[in-house]
Design a protein around this motif. Sequence first.
Motif, PDB file in Angstrom:
ATOM      1  N   GLN A 185      24.699  49.647  37.938  1.00  0.00           N
ATOM      2  CA  GLN A 185      25.675  50.132  36.971  1.00  0.00           C
ATOM      3  C   GLN A 185      26.859  49.172  36.900  1.00  0.00           C
ATOM      4  OE1 GLN A 185      25.115  54.326  38.969  1.00  0.00           O
ATOM      5  NE2 GLN A 185      26.571  54.548  37.295  1.00  0.00           N
ATOM      6  N   SER A 186      27.478  49.144  35.742  1.00  0.00           N
ATOM      7  CA  SER A 186      28.674  48.330  35.541  1.00  0.00           C
ATOM      8  C   SER A 186      29.888  49.250  35.458  1.00  0.00           C
ATOM      9  CB  SER A 186      28.536  47.522  34.247  1.00  0.00           C
ATOM     10  OG  SER A 186      27.462  46.600  34.347  1.00  0.00           O
ATOM     11  N   PRO A 187      31.078  48.696  35.728  1.00  0.00           N
ATOM     12  CA  PRO A 187      31.383  47.320  36.111  1.00  0.00           C
ATOM     13  C   PRO A 187      31.152  47.070  37.597  1.00  0.00           C
ATOM     14  CG  PRO A 187      33.401  48.583  35.987  1.00  0.00           C
ATOM     15  CD  PRO A 187      32.296  49.498  35.528  1.00  0.00           C
ATOM     16  N   SER A 188      31.074  45.802  37.960  1.00  0.00           N
ATOM     17  CA  SER A 188      30.989  45.407  39.361  1.00  0.00           C
ATOM     18  C   SER A 188      32.390  45.439  39.969  1.00  0.00           C
ATOM     19  CB  SER A 188      30.413  43.991  39.473  1.00  0.00           C
ATOM     20  OG  SER A 188      31.318  43.058  38.902  1.00  0.00           O
ATOM     21  N   ILE A 189      32.477  45.205  41.266  1.00  0.00           N
ATOM     22  CA  ILE A 189      33.786  45.170  41.919  1.00  0.00           C
ATOM     23  C   ILE A 189      34.659  44.074  41.319  1.00  0.00           C
ATOM     24  CG2 ILE A 189      34.968  44.585  44.084  1.00  0.00           C
ATOM     25  CD1 ILE A 189      32.778  46.102  45.575  1.00  0.00           C
ATOM     26  N   GLU A 190      34.104  42.879  41.163  1.00  0.00           N
ATOM     27  CA  GLU A 190      34.900  41.771  40.634  1.00  0.00           C
ATOM     28  C   GLU A 190      35.332  42.032  39.197  1.00  0.00           C
ATOM     29  OE1 GLU A 190      34.753  36.878  40.320  1.00  0.00           O
ATOM     30  OE2 GLU A 190      33.074  37.988  41.214  1.00  0.00           O
ATOM     31  N   GLU A 191      34.442  42.639  38.407  1.00  0.00           N
ATOM     32  CA  GLU A 191      34.803  42.965  37.024  1.00  0.00           C
ATOM     33  C   GLU A 191      35.924  43.990  36.968  1.00  0.00           C
ATOM     34  OE1 GLU A 191      30.435  42.172  34.922  1.00  0.00           O
ATOM     35  OE2 GLU A 191      30.962  44.167  35.699  1.00  0.00           O
ATOM     36  N   MET A 192      35.884  44.983  37.873  1.00  0.00           N
ATOM     37  CA  MET A 192      36.926  46.004  37.875  1.00  0.00           C
ATOM     38  C   MET A 192      38.261  45.437  38.342  1.00  0.00           C
ATOM     39  SD  MET A 192      38.287  48.819  37.274  1.00  0.00           S
ATOM     40  CE  MET A 192      36.843  49.459  36.423  1.00  0.00           C
ATOM     41  N   VAL A 193      38.226  44.530  39.330  1.00  0.00           N
ATOM     42  CA  VAL A 193      39.468  43.888  39.763  1.00  0.00           C
ATOM     43  C   VAL A 193      40.088  43.111  38.600  1.00  0.00           C
ATOM     44  CG1 VAL A 193      40.458  42.134  41.275  1.00  0.00           C
ATOM     45  CG2 VAL A 193      38.836  43.797  42.198  1.00  0.00           C
ATOM     46  N   GLU A 194      39.263  42.433  37.831  1.00  0.00           N
ATOM     47  CA  GLU A 194      39.766  41.691  36.667  1.00  0.00           C
ATOM     48  C   GLU A 194      40.389  42.636  35.647  1.00  0.00           C
ATOM     49  OE1 GLU A 194      38.262  38.418  33.321  1.00  0.00           O
ATOM     50  OE2 GLU A 194      36.838  39.272  34.766  1.00  0.00           O
ATOM     51  N   ILE A 195      39.739  43.774  35.414  1.00  0.00           N
ATOM     52  CA  ILE A 195      40.274  44.764  34.470  1.00  0.00           C
ATOM     53  C   ILE A 195      41.641  45.253  34.944  1.00  0.00           C
ATOM     54  CG2 ILE A 195      39.952  47.120  33.598  1.00  0.00           C
ATOM     55  CD1 ILE A 195      36.906  46.525  33.614  1.00  0.00           C
ATOM     56  N   CYS A 196      41.741  45.559  36.235  1.00  0.00           N
ATOM     57  CA  CYS A 196      43.004  46.056  36.788  1.00  0.00           C
ATOM     58  C   CYS A 196      44.097  44.992  36.696  1.00  0.00           C
ATOM     59  CB  CYS A 196      42.817  46.479  38.238  1.00  0.00           C
ATOM     60  SG  CYS A 196      41.842  47.986  38.462  1.00  0.00           S
ATOM     61  N   ALA A 197      43.739  43.746  36.963  1.00  0.00           N
ATOM     62  CA  ALA A 197      44.719  42.655  36.898  1.00  0.00           C
ATOM     63  C   ALA A 197      45.278  42.517  35.483  1.00  0.00           C
ATOM     64  CB  ALA A 197      44.074  41.352  37.352  1.00  0.00           C
ATOM     65  N   LYS A 198      44.423  42.630  34.478  1.00  0.00           N
ATOM     66  CA  LYS A 198      44.871  42.512  33.082  1.00  0.00           C
ATOM     67  C   LYS A 198      45.768  43.673  32.683  1.00  0.00           C
ATOM     68  CE  LYS A 198      40.931  39.781  31.444  1.00  0.00           C
ATOM     69  NZ  LYS A 198      39.723  39.763  30.581  1.00  0.00           N
ATOM     70  N   ARG A 199      45.631  44.800  33.373  1.00  0.00           N
ATOM     71  CA  ARG A 199      46.464  45.971  33.067  1.00  0.00           C
ATOM     72  C   ARG A 199      47.787  45.952  33.827  1.00  0.00           C
ATOM     73  NH1 ARG A 199      41.858  50.747  33.505  1.00  0.00           N
ATOM     74  NH2 ARG A 199      40.686  50.197  31.622  1.00  0.00           N
ATOM     75  N   GLY A 200      47.979  44.941  34.650  1.00  0.00           N
ATOM     76  CA  GLY A 200      49.224  44.847  35.388  1.00  0.00           C
ATOM     77  C   GLY A 200      49.257  45.625  36.686  1.00  0.00           C
ATOM     78  N   VAL A 201      48.094  46.034  37.180  1.00  0.00           N
ATOM     79  CA  VAL A 201      48.031  46.742  38.464  1.00  0.00           C
ATOM     80  C   VAL A 201      48.427  45.792  39.586  1.00  0.00           C
ATOM     81  CG1 VAL A 201      46.462  47.834  40.126  1.00  0.00           C
ATOM     82  CG2 VAL A 201      46.286  48.381  37.687  1.00  0.00           C
ATOM     83  N   GLU A 202      49.217  46.302  40.525  1.00  0.00           N
ATOM     84  CA  GLU A 202      49.657  45.476  41.651  1.00  0.00           C
ATOM     85  C   GLU A 202      48.849  45.730  42.920  1.00  0.00           C
ATOM     86  OE1 GLU A 202      53.743  46.410  42.109  1.00  0.00           O
ATOM     87  OE2 GLU A 202      54.357  45.563  40.196  1.00  0.00           O
ATOM     88  N   THR A 203      48.445  46.981  43.123  1.00  0.00           N
ATOM     89  CA  THR A 203      47.695  47.364  44.323  1.00  0.00           C
ATOM     90  C   THR A 203      46.446  48.121  43.921  1.00  0.00           C
ATOM     91  OG1 THR A 203      49.707  47.518  45.658  1.00  0.00           O
ATOM     92  CG2 THR A 203      47.755  48.651  46.494  1.00  0.00           C
ATOM     93  N   ILE A 204      45.305  47.713  44.468  1.00  0.00           N
ATOM     94  CA  ILE A 204      44.030  48.387  44.221  1.00  0.00           C
ATOM     95  C   ILE A 204      43.527  48.944  45.544  1.00  0.00           C
ATOM     96  CG2 ILE A 204      41.645  48.138  43.430  1.00  0.00           C
ATOM     97  CD1 ILE A 204      42.571  45.714  41.785  1.00  0.00           C
ATOM     98  N   VAL A 205      43.231  50.227  45.555  1.00  0.00           N
ATOM     99  CA  VAL A 205      42.638  50.861  46.730  1.00  0.00           C
ATOM    100  C   VAL A 205      41.168  51.122  46.418  1.00  0.00           C
ATOM    101  CG1 VAL A 205      42.695  52.809  48.318  1.00  0.00           C
ATOM    102  CG2 VAL A 205      44.827  51.929  47.351  1.00  0.00           C
TER     103      VAL A 205
END
Length: 263
Positions: free
Chosen positions: A45-65
């Motif tokens: 299933q998508s997204p992968s971990i790396e894809e989700m980190v990229e999505i969060c980075a583009k949204r301005g997320v600072e911390t991912i748990v």
Amino acid sequence: MNEALVFVGHGSPHPSAAMEFMRLVEYARERNPAYTIEYCCLNHQSPSIEEMVEICAKRGVETIVMLPVFLFRAGHVKKDIPTAIQTAQRRFPHLSILLANSMAIHPKLLEVCTNRIVEVEQTAAPLAREETLLLTAASGSVDPCANGDVCKLTRMIGEEMGFGWAASCFLALTRPNLQEGLQRCQRMGYKRIIVVPLLLFAGVMMDRIQKILKSFAMDHSETEFLLANHLNEPSLLIEILEDRAYETIHRGRIVNGMKAQDQ
């Protein structure tokens, strides 16, 4: 601090498993509307971990748990998820990516297992638990610590609920397998054997348990076999994941604070 909680699932080609995982995520969002809650998967299933980190980075997320939606701390939690996080961290070094523990031996997990057992007992005639054997069936791992946690959980449930005996078996990678577990337990002479799948979602492994148990029960009609449902109880599973998120965020802030003081 702009934080995102990301549920990390195994992923499955089985439609029911994928749907149940998504229901868990949606339940978490409904329960915690103030939080950014996302998901990703290791396989299928998508997204992968790396894809989700990229999505969060583009949204301005600072911390991912990252919250592993896994029962025990085996290879996926110890190796596969950390490796994927390290790859993503190199691409986005400005992000703080924290990895929570697996669900592990949590009081709410014991409660989920108890609920599944009581449910299946209610479908059969009354029988004292002293005359009943509890057999848990877990996915199995090459990691002896994870397999040991399965046995520990089984023992805790068996003693807490007063079963005559409690044992564990595994569906892959280690022994005894389900067929061997059923054979050993049936020879002990208990009137009833309750099989509890230590699986979070429906899918291939649950289908395998049903098939093997049905065949075995037909050849051993002198013993009553009951199969409990898998552990998908969102209201309690979310409480476990919320605890893991709190522990991880608190630990991360302490570590970051110590680093700031050192600098």
